[in-house]
Design an enzyme around this catalytic site. Structure first.
Site, short mmCIF file in Angstrom:
data_model
loop_
_atom_site.label_atom_id
_atom_site.label_comp_id
_atom_site.label_asym_id
_atom_site.label_seq_id
_atom_site.Cartn_x
_atom_site.Cartn_y
_atom_site.Cartn_z
N ASP A 189 0.84 -1.20 0.00
CA ASP A 189 0.00 0.00 0.00
C ASP A 189 0.88 1.25 0.00
OD1 ASP A 189 -2.13 -1.72 0.20
OD2 ASP A 189 -2.34 -1.48 2.37
N1 URA Z 1 -1.24 -5.96 3.85
C1 URA Z 1 -1.77 -4.73 3.85
O1 URA Z 1 -2.82 -4.47 4.40
N2 URA Z 1 -1.07 -3.75 3.21
C2 URA Z 1 0.11 -3.97 2.60
O2 URA Z 1 0.69 -3.03 2.05
C3 URA Z 1 0.63 -5.26 2.61
C4 URA Z 1 -0.07 -6.25 3.25
#
Ligand code: URA
Length: 236
Positions: free
Chosen positions: A104
């Site tokens: 993310d």
């Molecule tokens: N899980 C998440 O919620 N976000 C990420 O960036 C990676 C794994």
């Protein structure tokens, strides 16, 4: 392959600059200066540029410490956004590299970037059960019951074709690090939400047995070491 292609790939030069280097007599093959850009060489050829040995590798493997605020995408995917590929030099970007999987925008940590599509596909396949570990901050802190639930598997809204609940695969929680073997969209955030906590920070510290390099700062990168390449490619 053509000599200018070898030089361009191994020295991370544009094809044009590689061609110029050959034309100017800066490149030798087996100790002999070759000025013909179309001269044919094998992958193991003894090629030097300005006297320095060049090593050709079919693929490039990068470990990037992704900083917060960057989108895990290639240049073309989101014009105007800061994307992780922007953190790499032109010579590497030109090879058509891409990030393996997605973090993310606010997630930091280990991201593999490569042009080896087959190994990337294998590492991301749910069948490979590749382990990914994340250091997390969360609010409220996890209780023992919450940890147990995360380890057993939780309902994050996934359903099979018949509408049956698909729990997340068993996870491991050790201190402030959680390890999962799946890679669903926002998976960790959804898992914590399912047990009544919210993620406040997330940093991937390991992927497929490759650890986030403590010597790198966010935004920095290095090439994978041979042993790390073996872990990533499965020895292929
Ligand atoms: N899980 C998440 O919620 N976000 C990420 O960036 C990676 C794994």
């Amino acid at each position: 392959m053509r000599l200018d292609k070898f030089v361009s790939s191994a020295a991370e030069l544009s094809r044009r600059d590689a061609g110029r280097a050959v034309g100017r007599g800066r490149v030798s093959v087996g100790g002999e200066v070759i000025r013909d850009t179309s001269y044919q060489v094998g992958e193991d050829a003894d090629v030097t540029l300005d006297g320095k040995k060049l090593t050709f590798s079919r693929f490039v493997y990068i470990l990037l410490y992704k900083p917060a605020g960057f989108i895990t995408a290639t240049e073309d995917a989101r014009p105007g956004e800061r994307v992780v590929i922007d953190l790499l030099p032109d010579g590497i970007r030109r090879r058509g590299v891409f990030p393996v999987g997605r973090l993310d925008r606010d997630t930091t940590g280990l991201l593999i970037i490569t042009d080896d599509g087959k190994s990337a596909h294998r590492a991301l396949s749910p069948k490979s059960h590749v382990a990914k570990s994340y250091r997390f901050g969360c609010e409220p802190p996890l209780t023992e019951e919450m940890k147990d639930a995360l380890c057993r598997g939780v309902d994050i809204g996934e359903r099979d074709g018949r509408g049956n609940v698909l729990l997340t695969a068993p996870a491991r929680v050790e201190g402030d690090v959680i390890t999962i073997t799946e890679g669903k969209f926002h998976q960790i955030k959804r898992m914590f939400h399912a047990v009544g906590s919210e993620i406040t920070s997330l940093c991937r510290v390991s992927f497929a047995g490759i650890e986030l390099d403590g010597t790198l700062a966010p935004g920095e990168w290095r090439y994978l070491l041979p042993e790390e390449i073996r872990l990533f490619t499965g020895g292929a």
